[in-house]
Design a protein around this motif. Structure first.
Motif, PDB file in Angstrom:
ATOM      1  N   GLY A  96      32.808 -94.625 -71.963  1.00  0.00           N
ATOM      2  CA  GLY A  96      33.419 -93.851 -70.872  1.00  0.00           C
ATOM      3  C   GLY A  96      34.884 -93.615 -71.105  1.00  0.00           C
ATOM      4  O   GLY A  96      35.698 -93.650 -70.174  1.00  0.00           O
ATOM      5  N   PHE A  97      35.227 -93.343 -72.364  1.00  0.00           N
ATOM      6  CA  PHE A  97      36.620 -93.228 -72.762  1.00  0.00           C
ATOM      7  C   PHE A  97      37.337 -92.078 -72.062  1.00  0.00           C
ATOM      8  O   PHE A  97      38.497 -92.196 -71.670  1.00  0.00           O
ATOM      9  CB  PHE A  97      36.691 -93.055 -74.279  1.00  0.00           C
ATOM     10  N   GLU A  98      36.656 -90.968 -71.910  1.00  0.00           N
ATOM     11  CA  GLU A  98      37.288 -89.775 -71.335  1.00  0.00           C
ATOM     12  C   GLU A  98      37.765 -90.005 -69.901  1.00  0.00           C
ATOM     13  O   GLU A  98      38.719 -89.373 -69.452  1.00  0.00           O
ATOM     14  CB  GLU A  98      36.331 -88.585 -71.388  1.00  0.00           C
ATOM     15  N   SER A  99      37.099 -90.934 -69.192  1.00  0.00           N
ATOM     16  CA  SER A  99      37.530 -91.207 -67.816  1.00  0.00           C
ATOM     17  C   SER A  99      38.923 -91.820 -67.794  1.00  0.00           C
ATOM     18  O   SER A  99      39.718 -91.567 -66.870  1.00  0.00           O
ATOM     19  CB  SER A  99      36.537 -92.151 -67.124  1.00  0.00           C
ATOM     20  N   TYR A 100      39.259 -92.620 -68.828  1.00  0.00           N
ATOM     21  CA  TYR A 100      40.603 -93.194 -68.927  1.00  0.00           C
ATOM     22  C   TYR A 100      41.630 -92.100 -69.222  1.00  0.00           C
ATOM     23  O   TYR A 100      42.755 -92.147 -68.728  1.00  0.00           O
ATOM     24  CB  TYR A 100      40.653 -94.260 -70.023  1.00  0.00           C
ATOM     25  N   ILE A 101      41.241 -91.126 -70.051  1.00  0.00           N
ATOM     26  CA  ILE A 101      42.122 -90.003 -70.357  1.00  0.00           C
ATOM     27  C   ILE A 101      42.412 -89.215 -69.085  1.00  0.00           C
ATOM     28  O   ILE A 101      43.563 -88.871 -68.785  1.00  0.00           O
ATOM     29  CB  ILE A 101      41.492 -89.080 -71.423  1.00  0.00           C
ATOM     30  N   GLN A 102      41.358 -88.953 -68.302  1.00  0.00           N
ATOM     31  CA  GLN A 102      41.507 -88.189 -67.069  1.00  0.00           C
ATOM     32  C   GLN A 102      42.384 -88.931 -66.060  1.00  0.00           C
ATOM     33  O   GLN A 102      43.268 -88.342 -65.430  1.00  0.00           O
ATOM     34  CB  GLN A 102      40.128 -87.917 -66.457  1.00  0.00           C
ATOM     35  N   GLU A 103      42.130 -90.225 -65.898  1.00  0.00           N
ATOM     36  CA  GLU A 103      42.900 -91.011 -64.930  1.00  0.00           C
ATOM     37  C   GLU A 103      44.371 -91.080 -65.335  1.00  0.00           C
ATOM     38  O   GLU A 103      45.273 -90.939 -64.490  1.00  0.00           O
ATOM     39  CB  GLU A 103      42.309 -92.417 -64.808  1.00  0.00           C
ATOM     40  N   SER A 104      44.616 -91.312 -66.622  1.00  0.00           N
ATOM     41  CA  SER A 104      45.998 -91.368 -67.117  1.00  0.00           C
ATOM     42  C   SER A 104      46.692 -90.034 -66.911  1.00  0.00           C
ATOM     43  O   SER A 104      47.853 -89.983 -66.469  1.00  0.00           O
ATOM     44  CB  SER A 104      46.010 -91.734 -68.608  1.00  0.00           C
ATOM     45  N   SER A 105      46.007 -88.959 -67.217  1.00  0.00           N
ATOM     46  CA  SER A 105      46.580 -87.616 -67.075  1.00  0.00           C
ATOM     47  C   SER A 105      46.968 -87.345 -65.633  1.00  0.00           C
ATOM     48  O   SER A 105      48.039 -86.787 -65.353  1.00  0.00           O
ATOM     49  CB  SER A 105      45.577 -86.558 -67.552  1.00  0.00           C
ATOM     50  N   HIS A 106      46.094 -87.741 -64.699  1.00  0.00           N
ATOM     51  CA  HIS A 106      46.372 -87.513 -63.284  1.00  0.00           C
ATOM     52  C   HIS A 106      47.614 -88.280 -62.844  1.00  0.00           C
ATOM     53  O   HIS A 106      48.490 -87.729 -62.158  1.00  0.00           O
ATOM     54  CB  HIS A 106      45.164 -87.938 -62.453  1.00  0.00           C
TER      55      HIS A 106
END
Length: 243
Positions: A96-106
């Motif tokens: 679920g790596f992309e969820s960390y990217i999304q959360e960090s970006s937000h």
């Protein structure tokens, strides 16, 4: 083999002994204590004290540890860049790596300022991250100096992105604590979650590749870090266009 804490405790004779051993290690593992004493112009008691400081009961145990150290160093073969990339893809990107990217970006998109932290190779990544984020419209600064002065007013609504392969870099840990106390939200990028920097961060992104060392220098691939930084920056840029 010789941690900095132990080296700093050496006296002048022990430093002389240390310098000889590091320069003639392949010879020392076959020497008798009296031969080493004659070569280095120190007493056998100095050599024994030196061995005890290095957690060895005597010279024989010290030679065994030194031999194992040399063998381990000789076994260090550089892995291919493709190997590091494959590890990252297999161990990390399939989860679920992309969820960390999304959360960090937000989080970063909503912040007023972004500060990158790192020293050594991670310091180079901090500089790269700050430049890349700034190029895509999110002005950022980087800090490679652990004594860099930071004023409270610069930390209002700020995000700190801390990078460390081991996650145990003392200088970065101390900076994170100071920044966190002053209200900055901490996002860390480390090679594994089971480390101090990950534990004290508000959000951690781990990439899990085999750590590599040559002559005690950490040469672990930074390919995953570049991917993470660019992915976050591009997502921030895209989200800004959608608004």
């Amino acid at each position: 083999m010789f941690p900095n804490k132990i080296i700093s405790s050496f006296n002048e004779l022990e430093y002389s002994l240390y310098n000889y051993i590091t320069q003639h290690a392949n010879k020392v593992i076959y020497m008798r204590i009296r031969e080493l004493a004659d070569e280095t112009h120190v007493s056998t008691s100095t050599i024994l004290r030196f061995c005890r400081k290095n957690d060895c009961e005597g010279f024989s145990e010290f030679k065994v540890k030194l031999k194992l150290h040399l063998e381990k160093r000789a076994e260090n073969n550089l892995k291919s860049t493709h190997h590091a990339l494959s590890e990252f893809v297999e161990r990390t990107l399939k989860g679920g790596f992309e969820s960390y990217i999304q959360e960090s970006s937000h989080l970063i998109a909503q912040s007023g300022s972004v500060i990158f932290l790192g020293i050594g190779s991670s310091g180079i990544m901090a500089e790269y991250g700050a430049r890349y984020f700034s190029s895509l419209g999110k002005f950022s600064l980087y800090i490679k100096d652990p004594f860099f002065p930071i004023h409270n007013r610069l930390l209002e609504n700020s995000i700190t992105i801390a990078m460390s392969v081991s996650g145990e870099t003392h200088e970065i840990i101390n900076l994170i604590k100071k920044l966190k106390e002053k209200g900055s939200t901490i996002i860390s990028i480390t090679n594994q979650k089971n480390c101090t920097i990950a534990n004290i961060s508000d959000l951690n992104i781990s990439y899990y590749v085999t750590e590599e060392y040559i002559e005690e220098s950490n040469i672990t691939s930074q390919i995953p870090v570049v991917y993470i930084l660019e992915s976050i920056a591009r997502e921030i840029h895209r989200s800004g266009k959608r608004e």
